[in-house]
Design a protein around this motif. Structure first.
Motif, PDB file in Angstrom:
ATOM      1  N   GLU A 105       0.858  -1.175   0.000  1.00 19.97           N
ATOM      2  CA  GLU A 105       0.000   0.000   0.000  1.00 19.97           C
ATOM      3  C   GLU A 105       0.902   1.236   0.000  1.00 19.97           C
ATOM      4  O   GLU A 105       1.754   1.385   0.887  1.00 19.97           O
ATOM      5  N   SER A 106       0.737   2.105  -0.976  1.00 16.08           N
ATOM      6  CA  SER A 106       1.591   3.279  -1.130  1.00 16.08           C
ATOM      7  C   SER A 106       0.757   4.551  -1.051  1.00 16.08           C
ATOM      8  O   SER A 106      -0.401   4.561  -1.478  1.00 16.08           O
ATOM      9  N   GLN A 107       1.357   5.603  -0.518  1.00 21.74           N
ATOM     10  CA  GLN A 107       0.652   6.875  -0.388  1.00 21.74           C
ATOM     11  C   GLN A 107       1.623   8.030  -0.594  1.00 21.74           C
ATOM     12  O   GLN A 107       2.775   7.996  -0.116  1.00 21.74           O
ATOM     13  N   ILE A 108       1.177   9.065  -1.315  1.00 18.24           N
ATOM     14  CA  ILE A 108       1.945  10.302  -1.441  1.00 18.24           C
ATOM     15  C   ILE A 108       1.713  11.112  -0.170  1.00 18.24           C
ATOM     16  O   ILE A 108       0.587  11.517   0.118  1.00 18.24           O
ATOM     17  N   VAL A 109       2.774  11.351   0.597  1.00 20.00           N
ATOM     18  CA  VAL A 109       2.603  12.044   1.875  1.00 20.00           C
ATOM     19  C   VAL A 109       3.163  13.458   1.867  1.00 20.00           C
ATOM     20  O   VAL A 109       2.859  14.252   2.760  1.00 20.00           O
ATOM     21  N   ASP A 110       3.967  13.819   0.873  1.00 29.34           N
ATOM     22  CA  ASP A 110       4.441  15.201   0.823  1.00 29.34           C
ATOM     23  C   ASP A 110       4.917  15.525  -0.592  1.00 29.34           C
ATOM     24  O   ASP A 110       5.476  14.657  -1.288  1.00 29.34           O
ATOM     25  N   VAL A 111       4.653  16.758  -1.014  1.00 33.64           N
ATOM     26  CA  VAL A 111       5.178  17.311  -2.266  1.00 33.64           C
ATOM     27  C   VAL A 111       5.640  18.722  -1.933  1.00 33.64           C
ATOM     28  O   VAL A 111       4.842  19.557  -1.504  1.00 33.64           O
ATOM     29  N   SER A 112       6.938  18.992  -2.099  1.00 34.37           N
ATOM     30  CA  SER A 112       7.465  20.301  -1.712  1.00 34.37           C
ATOM     31  C   SER A 112       8.423  20.817  -2.778  1.00 34.37           C
ATOM     32  O   SER A 112       8.962  20.047  -3.584  1.00 34.37           O
ATOM     33  N   HIS A 113       8.648  22.131  -2.756  1.00 37.95           N
ATOM     34  CA  HIS A 113       9.469  22.789  -3.768  1.00 37.95           C
ATOM     35  C   HIS A 113      10.465  23.719  -3.092  1.00 37.95           C
ATOM     36  O   HIS A 113      10.173  24.328  -2.050  1.00 37.95           O
ATOM     37  N   LYS A 114      11.666  23.786  -3.672  1.00 41.51           N
ATOM     38  CA  LYS A 114      12.615  24.803  -3.225  1.00 41.51           C
ATOM     39  C   LYS A 114      13.522  25.161  -4.400  1.00 41.51           C
ATOM     40  O   LYS A 114      13.634  24.409  -5.373  1.00 41.51           O
ATOM     41  N   GLU A 115      14.144  26.313  -4.294  1.00 45.67           N
ATOM     42  CA  GLU A 115      15.097  26.758  -5.301  1.00 45.67           C
ATOM     43  C   GLU A 115      16.504  26.433  -4.826  1.00 45.67           C
ATOM     44  O   GLU A 115      16.914  26.862  -3.743  1.00 45.67           O
TER      45      GLU A 115
END
Length: 282
Positions: A105-115
């Motif tokens: 069982e898989s889940q997307i738990v975070d999506v983040s961005h930085k420069e």
């Protein structure tokens, strides 16, 4: 970068099922140059070898120019050209065994961005739970990083010297055949690992890139060769610098004084750190 749109993937789940079959185990053993007995039902699957299962079975028409599946689906469609397995953290609750039916069982738990210094970076954190008939066997956090193609004149990351106090070390020769066999075992179509013309002329790298999971597997294999009777309870790893097939590299390790922790790392031919890892033993 439309981060509100990409963050709509938070909470997305995926379910997969498989069986711990013997042939991939024997094939990886041969690829790692081990002299193991033929696997049989009931044998314990070595730590990290669950990566031989739950393989991405995308149709040929679904693949993009880099050999990966087209963006979207379970993972968010990050519009950056380079995708890398940056690291992970695993906890081993119970052993998986040859012959067992397993599920993930898989889940997307975070999506983040930085420069960063070389442009945009997007980080995707995926959590997996791998189960067998007795319950959850492995929990895993998988770090994926997407990045832009470096521009001429971009500053190069400062390399970090690898530790010099190893207790064990093994030199690895990452030739085309080793990388091809591992790509085949994990059904990984990413061309940076086997297509020299693509990786040098399109992506601008100096050679074929050694898979991050292969380096992590070699680190765990080094531990297994030197402490064969110990069981790994936790393992974490982080990619620091790419490894290319143009020179040998080394996997190294050292048990800590507490008797439970093993520090592991990989270094390139110039002595620069390429991956660092830590294992906690029973």
């Amino acid at each position: 970068m439309n981060m509100p749109y990409l963050r709509e993937w938070l909470g997305r789940t995926e379910s997969r099922s498989d069986q711990v079959t013997a042939t991939p185990i024997a094939a990886l053993s041969a690829t790692l140059d081990r002299d193991d007995a033929a696997p049989k039902n009931g044998d314990v699957l070595p730590a990290l070898w669950h990566w031989l299962y739950f393989l991405p079975l995308h149709r040929q028409s679904e693949l993009g120019p880099d050999g990966h599946a087209e963006r979207g689906g379970f993972l968010p469609p990050v519009p950056l050209p380079r995708r890398m397995w940056a690291g992970g953290r695993l906890r081993f609750h119970q052993p998986l065994r040859v012959g067992e039916a397993i599920s993930r069982e898989s889940q997307i738990v975070d999506v983040s961005h930085k420069e960063g210094r070389s442009g945009s970076l997007v980080f995707v954190l995926v959590r997996h739970e791998i189960s067998h008939p007795a319950g959850i066997a492995i929990t895993e956090e998988h770090d994926i990083v997407y990045r832009d193609t470096p521009r001429p004149g971009d500053p190069l990351p400062k390399p970090q010297a690898a530790p010099a106090d190893h207790a064990w070390s093994r030199e690895i020769h990452p030739d085309d055949v080793l990388l091809f066999r591992y790509s085949a075992l994990t059904f990984n179509g990413h061309r940076i690992h086997y297509d020299r013309r693509y990786v040098t002329e399109v992506e601008g790298y100096p050679g074929l890139i050694v898979h991050g999971p292969l380096i992590a597997t070699l680190l765990m294999d080094l531990l297994r060769r030197n402490m064969p009777d110990r069981t790994v309870q936790q393992f974490s790893f982080r990619a620091v610098k790419p490894v290319f097939d143009i020179a040998s590299f080394s996997v190294c390790g050292r048990p800590e004084d507490d008797g439970k922790t093993v520090r592991l790392w990989a270094k390139d031919a110039d002595g620069w750190l390429t991956m660092e890892a830590s294992a906690t033993l029973d």
